[in-house]
Design a protein around this motif. Structure first.
Motif, PDB file in Angstrom:
ATOM      1  N   HIS A  74       2.280   1.759  -3.426  1.00  0.00           N
ATOM      2  CA  HIS A  74       1.253   2.256  -4.332  1.00  0.00           C
ATOM      3  C   HIS A  74       1.143   3.780  -4.242  1.00  0.00           C
ATOM      4  O   HIS A  74       1.038   4.477  -5.275  1.00  0.00           O
ATOM      5  N   VAL A  75       1.173   4.307  -3.023  1.00  0.00           N
ATOM      6  CA  VAL A  75       1.109   5.760  -2.832  1.00  0.00           C
ATOM      7  C   VAL A  75       2.371   6.429  -3.367  1.00  0.00           C
ATOM      8  O   VAL A  75       2.304   7.497  -4.010  1.00  0.00           O
ATOM      9  N   VAL A  76       3.526   5.825  -3.135  1.00  0.00           N
ATOM     10  CA  VAL A  76       4.784   6.395  -3.622  1.00  0.00           C
ATOM     11  C   VAL A  76       4.791   6.447  -5.146  1.00  0.00           C
ATOM     12  O   VAL A  76       5.248   7.440  -5.756  1.00  0.00           O
ATOM     13  N   ALA A  77       4.290   5.400  -5.796  1.00  0.00           N
ATOM     14  CA  ALA A  77       4.225   5.398  -7.263  1.00  0.00           C
ATOM     15  C   ALA A  77       3.325   6.524  -7.771  1.00  0.00           C
ATOM     16  O   ALA A  77       3.648   7.189  -8.770  1.00  0.00           O
ATOM     17  N   ASP A  78       2.209   6.769  -7.100  1.00  0.00           N
ATOM     18  CA  ASP A  78       1.334   7.873  -7.500  1.00  0.00           C
ATOM     19  C   ASP A  78       2.023   9.223  -7.323  1.00  0.00           C
ATOM     20  O   ASP A  78       1.887  10.126  -8.173  1.00  0.00           O
ATOM     21  N   ILE A  79       2.743   9.383  -6.232  1.00  0.00           N
ATOM     22  CA  ILE A  79       3.442  10.651  -5.985  1.00  0.00           C
ATOM     23  C   ILE A  79       4.505  10.880  -7.060  1.00  0.00           C
ATOM     24  O   ILE A  79       4.672  12.009  -7.565  1.00  0.00           O
ATOM     25  N   ILE A  80       5.217   9.834  -7.432  1.00  0.00           N
ATOM     26  CA  ILE A  80       6.240   9.970  -8.487  1.00  0.00           C
ATOM     27  C   ILE A  80       5.600  10.362  -9.812  1.00  0.00           C
ATOM     28  O   ILE A  80       6.116  11.235 -10.546  1.00  0.00           O
ATOM     29  N   HIS A  81       4.464   9.748 -10.140  1.00  0.00           N
ATOM     30  CA  HIS A  81       3.791  10.097 -11.398  1.00  0.00           C
ATOM     31  C   HIS A  81       3.299  11.546 -11.383  1.00  0.00           C
ATOM     32  O   HIS A  81       3.383  12.253 -12.395  1.00  0.00           O
ATOM     33  N   LEU A  82       2.770  11.988 -10.242  1.00  0.00           N
ATOM     34  CA  LEU A  82       2.321  13.368 -10.151  1.00  0.00           C
ATOM     35  C   LEU A  82       3.498  14.341 -10.280  1.00  0.00           C
ATOM     36  O   LEU A  82       3.387  15.395 -10.925  1.00  0.00           O
TER      37      LEU A  82
ATOM     38  N   ILE B  65      -9.045   1.381  -4.311  1.00  0.00           N
ATOM     39  CA  ILE B  65      -9.005  -0.066  -4.071  1.00  0.00           C
ATOM     40  C   ILE B  65      -7.642  -0.492  -3.556  1.00  0.00           C
ATOM     41  O   ILE B  65      -7.537  -1.360  -2.669  1.00  0.00           O
ATOM     42  N   GLY B  66      -6.583   0.117  -4.083  1.00  0.00           N
ATOM     43  CA  GLY B  66      -5.238  -0.227  -3.629  1.00  0.00           C
ATOM     44  C   GLY B  66      -5.015   0.038  -2.157  1.00  0.00           C
ATOM     45  O   GLY B  66      -4.149  -0.599  -1.536  1.00  0.00           O
ATOM     46  N   GLN B  67      -5.771   0.963  -1.570  1.00  0.00           N
ATOM     47  CA  GLN B  67      -5.654   1.243  -0.141  1.00  0.00           C
ATOM     48  C   GLN B  67      -6.716   0.524   0.682  1.00  0.00           C
ATOM     49  O   GLN B  67      -6.501   0.239   1.860  1.00  0.00           O
ATOM     50  N   PHE B  68      -7.852   0.235   0.083  1.00  0.00           N
ATOM     51  CA  PHE B  68      -8.909  -0.429   0.831  1.00  0.00           C
ATOM     52  C   PHE B  68      -8.602  -1.911   1.069  1.00  0.00           C
ATOM     53  O   PHE B  68      -9.123  -2.493   2.023  1.00  0.00           O
ATOM     54  N   ILE B  69      -7.806  -2.517   0.235  1.00  0.00           N
ATOM     55  CA  ILE B  69      -7.439  -3.915   0.463  1.00  0.00           C
ATOM     56  C   ILE B  69      -6.678  -4.068   1.783  1.00  0.00           C
ATOM     57  O   ILE B  69      -7.038  -4.919   2.620  1.00  0.00           O
ATOM     58  N   PRO B  70      -5.619  -3.278   2.053  1.00  0.00           N
ATOM     59  CA  PRO B  70      -4.998  -3.379   3.387  1.00  0.00           C
ATOM     60  C   PRO B  70      -5.926  -2.925   4.509  1.00  0.00           C
ATOM     61  O   PRO B  70      -5.878  -3.484   5.613  1.00  0.00           O
TER      62      PRO B  70
ATOM     63  N   GLY C 184       0.811  -1.214   0.000  1.00  0.00           N
ATOM     64  CA  GLY C 184       0.000   0.000   0.000  1.00  0.00           C
ATOM     65  C   GLY C 184       0.844   1.264   0.000  1.00  0.00           C
ATOM     66  O   GLY C 184       0.508   2.249  -0.675  1.00  0.00           O
ATOM     67  N   THR C 185       1.955   1.250   0.741  1.00  0.00           N
ATOM     68  CA  THR C 185       2.857   2.407   0.751  1.00  0.00           C
ATOM     69  C   THR C 185       3.523   2.592  -0.603  1.00  0.00           C
ATOM     70  O   THR C 185       3.646   3.727  -1.101  1.00  0.00           O
TER      71      THR C 185
END
Length: 276
Positions: A15-23, A193-198, A12-13
């Protein structure tokens, strides 16, 4: 459970880091925001993380079903569904990674079919595994309610599992709806969904810990009830019991006459009335 919790937290972490890099790359470091975000092949790493989260979450759910039922044949169908999810998810991630801005409509259509297959199989697998686990918990509650008069603490766990399964299934249905409609909201739902699974996994752990250590419930009530199957419960054994009765007669009787016949008659009359 500790290893799975750490793994889901790590995924989950990431996933968030990948989004931050893309932004950062799309809005700040690289030029051409529309061109950057239109290239879906850049989401391959994040999609792979999401696939791992889905597989780990479903595997834990199937493992819980096995722990509760203690029967391998019960989880055959969920295992088949899990393998199907693994195949469709892997092919979906690969298909998206092969797309580019110049891809033809046939490749895009094939990728869309794999995406739909992945989400449909994920919904069915989650529904079957959740229903199987909820059914066993309900049977445990029904069986235990006949044996005890006090409240039983399986229902709170049953509700949490059903709520988590319903929430996850609702997110998957929402993802399919936004994907079919061609809305960009599908990217938002995907990140959710990527955060709701954990979150759903940790929610069951926290709720179980609260019940175990609550003062109103007994410690270890949930674990001892869920992990231990009915077949291994101790059964009543027949035991032979011998009851001995002893009658004590007071023989210290004073006689006014030392006549032996009178003593014998008195002794015989007591012997006839003696139960022992």
């Amino acid at each position: 459970m500790l290893v799975a919790a750490c793994l889901l937290f790590l995924l989950g972490t990431m996933h968030v880091v990948a989004d931050i890099i893309h932004l950062w790359q799309g809005f700040i470091s690289l030029g051409g925001t529309d061109h950057f975000f239109d290239d879906v092949s850049k989401y391959t790493f994040k999609n792979a993380i999401y696939e791992l989260e889905t597989l780990v979450g479903d595997a834990i759910l199937i493992y819980r079903c096995y722990i509760v039922w203690q029967r391998i044949e019960v989880i055959i169908v969920p295992i088949i569904g899990w393998l199907t999810v693994a195949v469709t998810a892997t092919h979906t991630v690969w298909s998206i990674s092969q797309l580019s801005l110049n891809s033809d409509s046939a490749s895009v259509h094939t990728m869309q079919q794999w995406v739909i297959s992945f989400y449909l199989t994920a919904i069915v697998t989650n529904f079957i595994a959740t229903s199987t686990l909820a059914l066993k918990l309900w049977l445990i509650h029904r069986h235990s309610s006949r044996l005890r008069s006090t409240g039983f603490q399986v229902y709170p766990i049953l509700f949490v599992i059903m709520e988590c399964g319903a929430l996850y299934s609702l997110l998957l249905v929402t993802m399919l709806a936004t994907y079919f409609s061609g809305s960009n909201g599908s990217f938002i739902v995907l990140d959710m969904i990527g955060q709701f699974i954990p979150i759903t996994f940790f929610l069951i752990i926290v709720r179980t810990a609260v019940l175990r250590f609550s003062e109103n419930t007994g410690q270890g009530l949930f674990l001892s009830t869920i992990i231990q199957p009915f077949d291994s419960l101790p059964t009543a054994r027949r035991m032979k019991v011998q009851v001995n009765r002893m009658a004590v007669i007071d023989t210290s009787i004073e006689f006014s006459s030392p006549d032996t016949d009178i003593m014998d008659d008195t002794y015989d009359s007591r012997s006839d009335n003696c139960p022992g």
